[in-house]
Design a protein around this motif. Sequence first.
Motif, PDB file in Angstrom:
ATOM      1  N   ASP A  85       0.858  -1.187   0.000  1.00 11.24           N
ATOM      2  CA  ASP A  85       0.000   0.000   0.000  1.00 11.24           C
ATOM      3  C   ASP A  85       0.897   1.241   0.000  1.00 11.24           C
ATOM      4  N   PRO A  86       0.834   2.084  -1.029  1.00 15.30           N
ATOM      5  CA  PRO A  86       1.692   3.272  -1.057  1.00 15.30           C
ATOM      6  C   PRO A  86       1.565   4.160   0.172  1.00 15.30           C
ATOM      7  N   ARG A  87       0.400   4.145   0.813  1.00 19.65           N
ATOM      8  CA  ARG A  87       0.194   4.999   1.987  1.00 19.65           C
ATOM      9  C   ARG A  87       1.048   4.577   3.176  1.00 19.65           C
ATOM     10  N   ALA A  88       1.642   3.391   3.102  1.00 21.77           N
ATOM     11  CA  ALA A  88       2.499   2.919   4.199  1.00 21.77           C
ATOM     12  C   ALA A  88       3.884   3.539   4.140  1.00 21.77           C
ATOM     13  N   TYR A  89       4.182   4.318   3.099  1.00 21.44           N
ATOM     14  CA  TYR A  89       5.556   4.753   2.867  1.00 21.44           C
ATOM     15  C   TYR A  89       5.722   6.269   2.874  1.00 21.44           C
ATOM     16  N   SER A  90       5.084   6.943   3.799  1.00 21.97           N
ATOM     17  CA  SER A  90       5.311   8.381   3.942  1.00 21.97           C
ATOM     18  C   SER A  90       6.629   8.622   4.661  1.00 21.97           C
ATOM     19  N   MET A  91       7.171   9.811   4.485  1.00 22.82           N
ATOM     20  CA  MET A  91       8.402  10.154   5.192  1.00 22.82           C
ATOM     21  C   MET A  91       8.204  10.070   6.698  1.00 22.82           C
ATOM     22  N   GLY A 144      15.554  16.216  -3.993  1.00 24.10           N
ATOM     23  CA  GLY A 144      14.102  16.232  -4.157  1.00 24.10           C
ATOM     24  C   GLY A 144      13.494  14.965  -3.604  1.00 24.10           C
ATOM     25  N   ARG A 145      12.297  14.670  -4.032  1.00 22.69           N
ATOM     26  CA  ARG A 145      11.626  13.471  -3.538  1.00 22.69           C
ATOM     27  C   ARG A 145      12.346  12.233  -4.049  1.00 22.69           C
ATOM     28  N   PRO A 146      12.717  11.339  -3.155  1.00 23.55           N
ATOM     29  CA  PRO A 146      13.430  10.144  -3.597  1.00 23.55           C
ATOM     30  C   PRO A 146      12.637   9.392  -4.670  1.00 23.55           C
ATOM     31  N   LEU A 147      13.334   8.929  -5.656  1.00 16.30           N
ATOM     32  CA  LEU A 147      12.756   8.088  -6.707  1.00 16.30           C
ATOM     33  C   LEU A 147      11.823   8.851  -7.621  1.00 16.30           C
ATOM     34  N   ARG A 149      12.447  10.295 -10.314  1.00 16.74           N
ATOM     35  CA  ARG A 149      12.716  10.042 -11.737  1.00 16.74           C
ATOM     36  C   ARG A 149      12.317   8.627 -12.162  1.00 16.74           C
ATOM     37  N   LEU A 150      11.892   7.826 -11.222  1.00 16.32           N
ATOM     38  CA  LEU A 150      11.471   6.462 -11.547  1.00 16.32           C
ATOM     39  C   LEU A 150      10.124   6.487 -12.263  1.00 16.32           C
ATOM     40  N   GLN A 151      10.044   5.856 -13.429  1.00 10.76           N
ATOM     41  CA  GLN A 151       8.795   5.763 -14.179  1.00 10.76           C
ATOM     42  C   GLN A 151       8.010   4.551 -13.657  1.00 10.76           C
ATOM     43  N   ILE A 152       7.101   4.821 -12.728  1.00  8.44           N
ATOM     44  CA  ILE A 152       6.419   3.741 -12.023  1.00  8.44           C
ATOM     45  C   ILE A 152       5.590   2.877 -12.974  1.00  8.44           C
ATOM     46  N   ASP A 153       4.948   3.502 -13.965  1.00  8.72           N
ATOM     47  CA  ASP A 153       4.117   2.723 -14.891  1.00  8.72           C
ATOM     48  C   ASP A 153       4.961   1.687 -15.642  1.00  8.72           C
ATOM     49  N   GLN A 154       6.167   2.096 -16.079  1.00  3.94           N
ATOM     50  CA  GLN A 154       7.029   1.156 -16.785  1.00  3.94           C
ATOM     51  C   GLN A 154       7.495   0.035 -15.865  1.00  3.94           C
ATOM     52  N   ALA A 155       7.874   0.402 -14.651  1.00  3.34           N
ATOM     53  CA  ALA A 155       8.343  -0.617 -13.708  1.00  3.34           C
ATOM     54  C   ALA A 155       7.220  -1.576 -13.340  1.00  3.34           C
ATOM     55  N   ARG A 156       6.010  -1.059 -13.191  1.00  9.76           N
ATOM     56  CA  ARG A 156       4.887  -1.933 -12.839  1.00  9.76           C
ATOM     57  C   ARG A 156       4.544  -2.859 -14.008  1.00  9.76           C
ATOM     58  N   ALA A 157       4.617  -2.354 -15.231  1.00 13.78           N
ATOM     59  CA  ALA A 157       4.352  -3.200 -16.401  1.00 13.78           C
ATOM     60  C   ALA A 157       5.388  -4.313 -16.504  1.00 13.78           C
ATOM     61  N   ALA A 192       7.982   3.657  -3.878  1.00 14.05           N
ATOM     62  CA  ALA A 192       8.308   4.765  -4.777  1.00 14.05           C
ATOM     63  C   ALA A 192       7.101   5.677  -4.994  1.00 14.05           C
ATOM     64  N   GLU A 193       5.924   5.071  -5.092  1.00 18.31           N
ATOM     65  CA  GLU A 193       4.703   5.862  -5.260  1.00 18.31           C
ATOM     66  C   GLU A 193       4.357   6.612  -3.981  1.00 18.31           C
ATOM     67  N   GLY A 194       4.489   5.939  -2.857  1.00 20.06           N
ATOM     68  CA  GLY A 194       4.144   6.562  -1.586  1.00 20.06           C
ATOM     69  C   GLY A 194       5.029   7.729  -1.230  1.00 20.06           C
ATOM     70  N   MET A 195       6.300   7.669  -1.626  1.00 15.50           N
ATOM     71  CA  MET A 195       7.222   8.753  -1.301  1.00 15.50           C
ATOM     72  C   MET A 195       6.900  10.032  -2.066  1.00 15.50           C
ATOM     73  N   ARG A 196       5.982   9.960  -3.012  1.00 18.19           N
ATOM     74  CA  ARG A 196       5.592  11.155  -3.769  1.00 18.19           C
ATOM     75  C   ARG A 196       4.435  11.890  -3.113  1.00 18.19           C
ATOM     76  N   PHE A 197       3.894  11.302  -2.044  1.00 18.14           N
ATOM     77  CA  PHE A 197       2.809  11.965  -1.333  1.00 18.14           C
ATOM     78  C   PHE A 197       3.391  12.955  -0.329  1.00 18.14           C
ATOM     79  N   GLY A 198       2.661  14.022  -0.055  1.00 19.11           N
ATOM     80  CA  GLY A 198       3.016  14.906   1.043  1.00 19.11           C
ATOM     81  C   GLY A 198       4.295  15.677   0.810  1.00 19.11           C
ATOM     82  N   ASP A 199       4.854  16.178   1.893  1.00 20.59           N
ATOM     83  CA  ASP A 199       6.032  17.035   1.845  1.00 20.59           C
ATOM     84  C   ASP A 199       7.275  16.183   2.064  1.00 20.59           C
ATOM     85  N   ALA A 200       7.780  15.582   0.980  1.00 17.81           N
ATOM     86  CA  ALA A 200       8.914  14.671   1.113  1.00 17.81           C
ATOM     87  C   ALA A 200      10.229  15.279   0.658  1.00 17.81           C
TER      88      ALA A 200
END
Length: 266
Positions: A85-91, A144-147, A149-157, A192-200
């Motif tokens: 769950d991305p919500r588990a990975y906040s700063m 900046g926010r870790p990861l 530059r990671l293209q999550i859609d490509q990695a998930r595919a 990687a997705e969760g770290m994009r939430f909030g003030d990271a």
Amino acid sequence: MDAAAPLARTEMPAPSFVMTDEGYQIATYVWGEPDADPVLCVHGFASSCRDNWVETGLVRDLTRAGFRVIGVDQRGHGASDKPRDPRAYSMGSFVSDLITVLDTYLVDEVRYVGYSLGARVGWQFAVDAPEHVSRAVLGGIPDGRPLARLQIDQARAYAEEGKAVEDPVTRNYVTLAERVPGNDLSALLALAEGMRFGDADPDPERPPRQPILFATGSEDAILERSRALAASTPRGTFEEIPGRHHFNTPGSRVFRQRAIESLLAA
């Protein structure tokens, strides 16, 4: 054992688990004398305590320098729980995990060593809980926010359908994730997705006030941005690690030497 043996291998103990407020288990490891000054070591994305700190020789060198080492597998990594769950990975969750570890070990204050994601978490740990961090080494810290530059859609595919990853940065991260035994790519993508939430983002207007050594490889794309973060830190110093990129700096002898010199400074 001869303490001067250059290639003595550090044994990896069985993990001791610490429970977070959400009920996740965080794997921890300890080396050194119980009454020695503690150093908390926190690894980077898609790595582990073993990969960043044991296999590179840093744990060995820290214990030889007289420290007690507390190592952590961050949530989503190593032997720790790996929520998807991305919500588990906040700063805030990463920082809270470290405070829980120190509370469990009855340790009030530590020296801190972190790399990449572990460095980014360390910056926030030093800012939000300054009473727990006396000084720190932050290696390969992103500005900046870790990861990001990671293209999550490509990695998930790739993870779900086996599709080739075209973006070179994403391909490097996927390769890194698959290199470490036990990694769960789906959990790492949630991170990687969760770290994009909030003030990271690290805030240069609100930097750590402790003595901080920033150390980044000369071939790392974030070199100058890491240097700028060091310049924004009142007691920050910067070390460029020669001939190293983002993924191999922790194994540098120069990195280990400079880290220990900084941790031993009065």
